[in-house]
Design an enzyme around this catalytic site. Structure first.
Site, PDB file in Angstrom:
ATOM      1  N   ARG A  98       0.786  -1.311   0.032  1.00  0.00           N
ATOM      2  CA  ARG A  98      -0.081   0.234   0.001  1.00  0.00           C
ATOM      3  C   ARG A  98       0.650   1.353  -0.027  1.00  0.00           C
ATOM      4  O   ARG A  98       0.379   2.162  -0.596  1.00  0.00           O
ATOM      5  CB  ARG A  98      -0.818  -0.088   1.047  1.00  0.00           C
ATOM      6  CG  ARG A  98      -2.034  -0.933   0.990  1.00  0.00           C
ATOM      7  CD  ARG A  98      -3.017  -1.156   2.354  1.00  0.00           C
ATOM      8  NE  ARG A  98      -4.246  -1.842   1.797  1.00  0.00           N
ATOM      9  CZ  ARG A  98      -5.225  -2.126   2.567  1.00  0.00           C
ATOM     10  NH1 ARG A  98      -5.010  -1.829   3.839  1.00  0.00           N
ATOM     11  NH2 ARG A  98      -6.050  -2.829   2.219  1.00  0.00           N
ATOM     12  N   LYS A 135     -22.326 -16.743  -1.453  1.00  0.00           N
ATOM     13  CA  LYS A 135     -23.728 -16.491  -1.387  1.00  0.00           C
ATOM     14  C   LYS A 135     -24.248 -15.670  -2.363  1.00  0.00           C
ATOM     15  O   LYS A 135     -23.614 -14.499  -2.507  1.00  0.00           O
ATOM     16  CB  LYS A 135     -23.917 -16.055   0.157  1.00  0.00           C
ATOM     17  CG  LYS A 135     -23.567 -17.104   1.091  1.00  0.00           C
ATOM     18  CD  LYS A 135     -23.964 -16.632   2.521  1.00  0.00           C
ATOM     19  CE  LYS A 135     -24.292 -17.441   3.629  1.00  0.00           C
ATOM     20  NZ  LYS A 135     -24.412 -16.837   5.061  1.00  0.00           N
ATOM     21  N   GLY A 183     -12.913  -8.358  -2.205  1.00  0.00           N
ATOM     22  CA  GLY A 183     -13.084  -9.367  -1.482  1.00  0.00           C
ATOM     23  C   GLY A 183     -12.007 -10.626  -1.445  1.00  0.00           C
ATOM     24  O   GLY A 183     -10.791 -10.335  -1.751  1.00  0.00           O
ATOM     25  N   GLY A 224     -14.205  -3.719  -0.098  1.00  0.00           N
ATOM     26  CA  GLY A 224     -15.654  -3.061   0.119  1.00  0.00           C
ATOM     27  C   GLY A 224     -15.790  -1.935  -0.910  1.00  0.00           C
ATOM     28  O   GLY A 224     -17.042  -1.769  -1.540  1.00  0.00           O
TER      29      GLY A 224
HETATM   30  P1  AMP Z   1     -16.874 -14.248  -1.152  1.00  0.00           P
HETATM   31  O1  AMP Z   1     -16.523 -13.572  -0.063  1.00  0.00           O
HETATM   32  O2  AMP Z   1     -18.515 -14.062  -1.315  1.00  0.00           O
HETATM   33  O3  AMP Z   1     -16.380 -14.019  -2.576  1.00  0.00           O
HETATM   34  O4  AMP Z   1     -16.969 -15.762  -1.010  1.00  0.00           O
HETATM   35  C1  AMP Z   1     -15.491 -16.381  -0.975  1.00  0.00           C
HETATM   36  C2  AMP Z   1     -15.773 -17.748  -0.345  1.00  0.00           C
HETATM   37  O5  AMP Z   1     -16.506 -18.510  -1.115  1.00  0.00           O
HETATM   38  C3  AMP Z   1     -14.525 -18.552  -0.044  1.00  0.00           C
HETATM   39  O6  AMP Z   1     -14.186 -18.474   1.188  1.00  0.00           O
HETATM   40  C4  AMP Z   1     -14.779 -19.724  -0.710  1.00  0.00           C
HETATM   41  O7  AMP Z   1     -14.104 -20.846   0.001  1.00  0.00           O
HETATM   42  C5  AMP Z   1     -16.209 -19.938  -0.759  1.00  0.00           C
HETATM   43  N1  AMP Z   1     -16.770 -20.909  -1.735  1.00  0.00           N
HETATM   44  C6  AMP Z   1     -16.588 -20.870  -3.172  1.00  0.00           C
HETATM   45  N2  AMP Z   1     -17.281 -22.036  -3.631  1.00  0.00           N
HETATM   46  C7  AMP Z   1     -17.756 -22.500  -2.635  1.00  0.00           C
HETATM   47  C8  AMP Z   1     -18.496 -23.801  -2.512  1.00  0.00           C
HETATM   48  N3  AMP Z   1     -18.964 -24.583  -3.758  1.00  0.00           N
HETATM   49  N4  AMP Z   1     -19.213 -24.072  -1.029  1.00  0.00           N
HETATM   50  C9  AMP Z   1     -18.849 -23.313  -0.181  1.00  0.00           C
HETATM   51  N5  AMP Z   1     -18.101 -22.208  -0.009  1.00  0.00           N
HETATM   52  C10 AMP Z   1     -17.627 -21.820  -1.386  1.00  0.00           C
END
Ligand code: AMP
Length: 397
Positions: free
Chosen positions: A35, A198, A354, A377
């Protein structure tokens, strides 16, 4: 867009909001100076013009308390080393000591202010505090993308005291340009690859992005809500039942907007959420009871490869599998390789928001994509179509 190049800093004091929220070890040494390196071009431009730089940042979350372990004094030596200039330090960001240090600053010199968040007024976006900060400099430069989504005193409110003398730093300008390429000006076909855990955390991005892209790859944990909503069996896979209607509505909206949606057709399923679990590749809509999809299967990856390598503008947000576990990281690594190939063939690729940044760094794709965003973010909110207060404050006349 007013950038650094529009301003000559000769004999001017630039008040620069940087993001020096860097990690420290137990002895308070900086363990990752990325940074600081990222802010260097902006600071050097000011110095080379014959100006001086007053740097302000937060470090951690002291929440208004003067916590010694979160003092920016700890990073002074590292900042001096990176800039090649002996950096002065003052142990407050406002008040008589800060005013004196700023007033004494000569052309070519750099002053680092103490942690802004030692004052709770910073995060409150307090106008008086912002005015006190503004009194230290002649020109306000915002180069902190990581906090541009916060309406804090130093990131947003302070800008109103520099109606004619404010601009983006090089780093923030690059972030804005990269987002703009994906959202507005990028060459077609435009593709978004959205992974992660999610649907609920990505829904606003998906809805906003449907107006901007030609193709949408949906992967990761989000997959299973879409698959179950269409009548598939997803076993124990992560699934948000209350978002199934939403998933169907997204697919309909995509169709109406002529966006081609690509979901996995097969997945690597495991009998436990565990790196050592038994695995099998199964069709995405036929995951047996007791099994859960943790990565994309080989047919899915072959389909994704075709889409990715034919795209000219690519946004990648979110891993395609549970990349933290070695046995379920292959899909995410494969996506990285396809994006690398597309980039080598002239596509513009932006990775941001993220966990995708962590994945890209972990697997060494950082220098193979066109741009990796520095703000988690802030990038997510940009992709959601929000105007970031820190950016709006510079654009406001
Ligand atoms: P995000 O912060 O929403 O981008 O989510 C990232 C997280 O999604 C990571 O920690 C991954 O381990 C998780 N992830 C990706 N694919 C899967 C899956 N098939 N089942 C559960 N978690 C997942």
């Amino acid at each position: 867009m007013k950038t650094l190049a529009d301003i000559n800093f000769e004999n001017k004091k630039a008040l620069i909001r940087v993001d020096f929220n860097v990690p420290l070890d137990a002895e308070f040494n900086v363990t990752d100076a990325n940074r600081i390196e990222a802010a260097k071009p902006t600071i050097i431009k000011v110095l080379e013009d014959g100006g001086s730089a007053i740097l302000m940042s937060h470090l951690g979350r002291p929440k208004g308390a003067k916590k010694p372990e979160l003092s920016l004094r700890h990073i002074c030596t590292k900042v001096s080393e990176v800039l090649g200039v002996q950096v002065r330090f003052v142990d407050d960001s406002v008040g008589s000591a800060a005013q004196k240090a700023a007033a004494e600053l000569q052309s070519g010199e750099v002053l680092l202010l103490e942690n802004l968040r030692y004052h709770s007024e910073e995060e409150q976006g307090d106008t008086d505090f912002a005015q006190q900060l503004s009194a230290l400099g002649d020109v306000y430069v915002n180069d902190a993308f990581g906090t541009a989504h916060r309406a804090h005193a130093s990131t947003t409110v302070v800008a109103q005291f520099f109606p004619e003398n404010k601009c983006f730093g090089h780093l923030l300008a690059k972030e804005i340009e990269a987002i703009d390429k994906v959202m507005r000006t990028g060459e077609k076909p435009v593709l978004a690859i959205l992974g992660g855990a999610k649907v609920s955390s990505k829904i606003t991005i998906i809805e906003n992005i449907l107006d901007k892209v030609d193709h949408l790859i949906i992967g990761g944990g989000m997959t299973y809500t879409f698959v179950k909503a269409q009548g598939g069996s997803v076993g124990e896979s992560i699934c948000e039942d209350d978002k199934m209607e939403l998933a169907l509505s997204i697919l309909e909206q995509a169709k109406a907007k002529n966006v081609q949606v690509h979901l996995p057709v097969d997945v690597l399923a495991a009998n436990d959420f565990n790196n050592e679990a038994d695995t099998q590749i199964v069709p995405v809509s036929q995951i047996p009871e007791g099994w859960q999809g943790l990565d994309a299967g080989s047919n899915s990856l072959a389909n994704f490869k075709t889409v990715i390598t034919q795209s000219k503008t690519i946004l990648w947000n979110g891993p395609i599998g549970v990349f933290e576990m070695e046995n379920f990281a292959k899909g995410t690594i494969a996506i990285g390789n396809f994006v690398d190939e597309a980039t080598q063939n002239g596509a513009f690729s932006l990775v941001g928001g993220g966990d995708s940044v962590a994945a890209v760094k972990q697997f060494g794709f950082e220098n193979k994509v066109s741009y990796v965003s520095t703000g988690g973010g802030a990038m997510l909110e940009s992709l959601e179509g929000k105007t970031l207060p820190g950016i709006a404050a510079i654009l406001d006349a």
